[in-house]
Structures are given as structure tokens and as C-alpha cells.
Design an enzyme around this catalytic site. Structure first.
Site, mmCIF file in Angstrom:
data_model
loop_
_atom_site.group_PDB
_atom_site.id
_atom_site.type_symbol
_atom_site.label_atom_id
_atom_site.label_comp_id
_atom_site.label_asym_id
_atom_site.label_seq_id
_atom_site.Cartn_x
_atom_site.Cartn_y
_atom_site.Cartn_z
ATOM 1 N N LYS A 133 0.832 -1.200 0.000
ATOM 2 C CA LYS A 133 0.000 0.000 0.000
ATOM 3 C C LYS A 133 0.866 1.250 0.000
ATOM 4 O O LYS A 133 2.065 1.206 0.283
ATOM 5 C CB LYS A 133 -0.941 0.010 1.206
ATOM 6 N N ARG A 178 0.793 5.397 1.384
ATOM 7 C CA ARG A 178 0.157 6.483 2.137
ATOM 8 C C ARG A 178 0.992 7.739 1.909
ATOM 9 O O ARG A 178 2.193 7.743 2.150
ATOM 10 C CB ARG A 178 0.080 6.144 3.631
#
Length: 338
Positions: free
Chosen positions: A211, A213
């Protein structure tokens, strides 16, 4: 704030060798239910004490029973309201020291400031180190905690730190459900070793999410899933969740990759405002969390189940008090770090 539901139904008392008079279990205001369950598991009573918050926010604590010469354990987590709970912890430690307790163990089920473990931006504080220094300065002889966000924070303390792992309890709960074709998934590479430890306990394969961020808003983008989840049930695992966005985004990606049902197991369910509603409407069929955090911003959604870690904390306290090895609480006699 709503108190979370738990699966705790009253543990069998642990065989206890030391005289009850030598042991004092105290509860702060952060984890009163967990503290009561720990005391019940040990077969002892909580030491009477009182905490009062004055109208301007000033915290007053008082131990209402003699603790001179005792081994004292103050159970006080550092979750919402984080600063109030942390200051209360320091005052309890100081009160025990001034009351001549022989040994003081700070039992911190959730240490929120463990997330501030490094100087990853210019001109920022390493908050975990500041808190560790404060706990020592207040007079703690030992710290007992669970699933620090960064296990190396143990090195911030100059007193012994006993680090427990919520996955032991959560994995046992998942095993009882007998979910077929199960695979364990980490939502990011940072928890890959933790996911491997879960998989080792459950005897399942592991897949890893990747992921991204971009800021502190906790908005995430899932870039890839490393491993095959097609026609498999998936257990997402992590040490904590605040907004639930990472788990929700990963669950959606897993479903797109052909996963059947998606479950989640998280030790610390912080669940900030709005997180419960998001999880209730997500692709997560069931989410299993522990009772290290008792104050929720919103009522827990129906797809969240709380599993108690009181017996594990009780076993750790018993081992500390009887001067026996805590490592026996871990699989194969040793902790599996993540």
C-alpha cells in the site's frame, strides 16, 4: 464512550503460589474491565483506589489500602483520551512509589505513543522515548505491554520490558472457527513478519499487500497483492487500526482478486470517529479485536467481536511475581517478533 462487548465469561483462577498479601493489582480509569478480569483470573481482589478528574482537568489519584512492601501492578492503557490516561499512569506510579511499594510494574495494554518511535521528518519529537523517560522518572521498575507498534521501543527503556503478543489469543479464536481454505494477509510489507507469525500459529500460507500512504490523513492506496487469494478465505492481520481505511481498502482489493470471505484480526482497535460505520459497510465479514482498548468513539459494529486478553496478562503477572520465565507464554518457548 461505549464499553466494548467481550467474549470473556470468567476464567478459571490460575494456580497461585505467592501469598495474596504480597500482591497488589490496581486499576486506573482506562481499563477497569480488563483489570477486573485479570484480577479474577489470578484469584485476587483489586486493590481499592480512586481517581478523580476536577472540573479544570486536574487528575487526582489515591490508593485506599496499604501497599507498603508489596509487588504492585497498575493496569492503565494509553488510549483515548491519550494524554489524560498517560498522565494518570504517571501519577499512579508516583503514588505507589511514595506509598513504599516494593516493586512497581506499569501494565500498559496499549501504548499509543509507540507510533512515535523515530525522527522520520525534520524537527519532530521522538515521542515514544519521551514517554519512556517519563515512566522511568515516575518510578516504574518494569513495564508489561502488548503489541508495541515498533518492538524496538523496548530499547527506549532502561527498566525491563515484557512484551506480549495479541496474536496468540486471536489466532486461537480463529482456529476455533475452523474457517476452510484460509490464508493470512498482511495489509503492508511492514507487518509481513507479524503475518508470518499468525500463519505459523494457524498453519496457513501468507500473502502480502503493498500500500501507499502519502500523508498523515491515513488515506491509502493498495498497489498490489503478493500471493494468490483466488477462491480462498482471507484473514487480514495487523497490530492496530485507527480509521480502518487500510483494512477496508485491502479487503476490497482481495475481493477483486477473487477472495471468498475476508476476515480481520487486530490487537488494538482504536477506531476513531466514523471507523465503526466504515467497517460495518465494508467487505470485512468479521473482525476480531482484543479488549486492550475499552473506550470506543462510536458503538462497535455488529461484525466486530472482542476477545479478551485478560488470561494472558494474568499469566504474565503471575510469572513476574513468582520470578518464573515469561518466555514460556510464547509458542515453542520464545516470542516471534514482527
Amino acid at each position: 464512550m461505549e464499553t466494548p462487548r467481550t467474549t470473556f465469561e470468567g476464567p478459571r483462577p490460575i494456580p497461585f503460589q505467592a501469598p495474596q498479601g504480597d500482591l497488589a493489582i490496581l486499576s486506573g480509569t482506562a481499563n477497569p474491565l480488563l483489570a477486573q478480569h485479570v484480577a479474577t483470573a489470578l484469584g485476587v481482589s483489586l486493590t481499592p483506589c480512586r481517581a478523580h478528574i476536577f472540573s479544570e482537568g486536574n487528575v487526582f489519584v489515591r490508593i485506599k489500602e496499604n501497599v507498603r512492601g508489596k509487588d504492585a501492578y497498575i493496569i492503565q492503557g494509553c488510549h483515548f483520551p491519550v494524554n489524560d490516561n498517560f498522565m494518570e499512569l504517571l501519577f499512579w506510579i508516583d503514588a505507589l512509589r511514595r506509598a513504599s511499594a516494593q516493586n512497581i510494574t506499569a501494565v500498559i495494554p496499549f501504548f499509543s505513543y509507540a507510533q512515535g518511535d523515530k525522527k522520520d521528518e525534520p524537527r519532530v519529537s521522538i515521542r515514544a522515548r519521551v514517554c519512556a523517560d517519563a515512566i522511568e522518572a515516575a518510578g516504574a521498575d518494569r513495564v508489561l505491554t502488548m503489541d508495541l507498534h515498533s518492538p524496538q521501543i523496548q530499547g527506549f527503556f532502561r527498566v525491563p520490558v515484557d512484551h506480549l503478543y495479541g496474536r496468540q489469543v486471536l489466532a486461537q479464536h480463529v482456529r476455533r472457527l475452523q474457517i476452510p481454505d484460509l490464508v493470512v494477509c498482511s495489509p503492508d510489507v511492514g507487518f509481513a513478519k507479524g503475518a508470518a507469525a499468525y500463519a505459523n500459529l494457524l498453519g496457513t500460507p501468507v500473502v502480502i499487500g503493498n500500500k501507499q500512504r502519502t500523508d498523515h490523513s491515513e488515506t491509502v492506496e493498495v498497489l498490489e497483492v503478493i500471493g494468490d487469494v483466488k477462491d480462498r478465505n482471507v484473514l487480514l492481520v495487523d497490530d492496530l487500526t485507527i480509521t480502518g481505511r487500510s483494512l477496508i481498502a485491502m479487503a476490497e482489493t482481495l475481493k477483486k482478486r477473487g477472495a471468498r470471505d475476508v476476515y480481520a484480526a487486530v490487537t488494538h482497535a482504536v477506531l476513531s470517529k466514523g471507523a465503526s460505520e466504515r467497517i460495518a459497510q465494508s467487505q470485512i465479514k468479521s473482525m476480531f479485536v482484543t479488549d486492550t482498548i475499552e473506550n470506543s468513539f462510536d458503538p462497535l459494529p455488529p461484525n466486530v467481536q472482542v476477545v479478551t486478553v485478560a488470561p494472558l496478562f494474568a499469566e504474565a503477572i503471575r510469572s513476574i511475581h513468582e520470578r518464573t520465565s515469561i518466555s514460556m507464554l510464547f509458542p515453542d518457548g520464545r516470542p516471534i517478533c514482527h
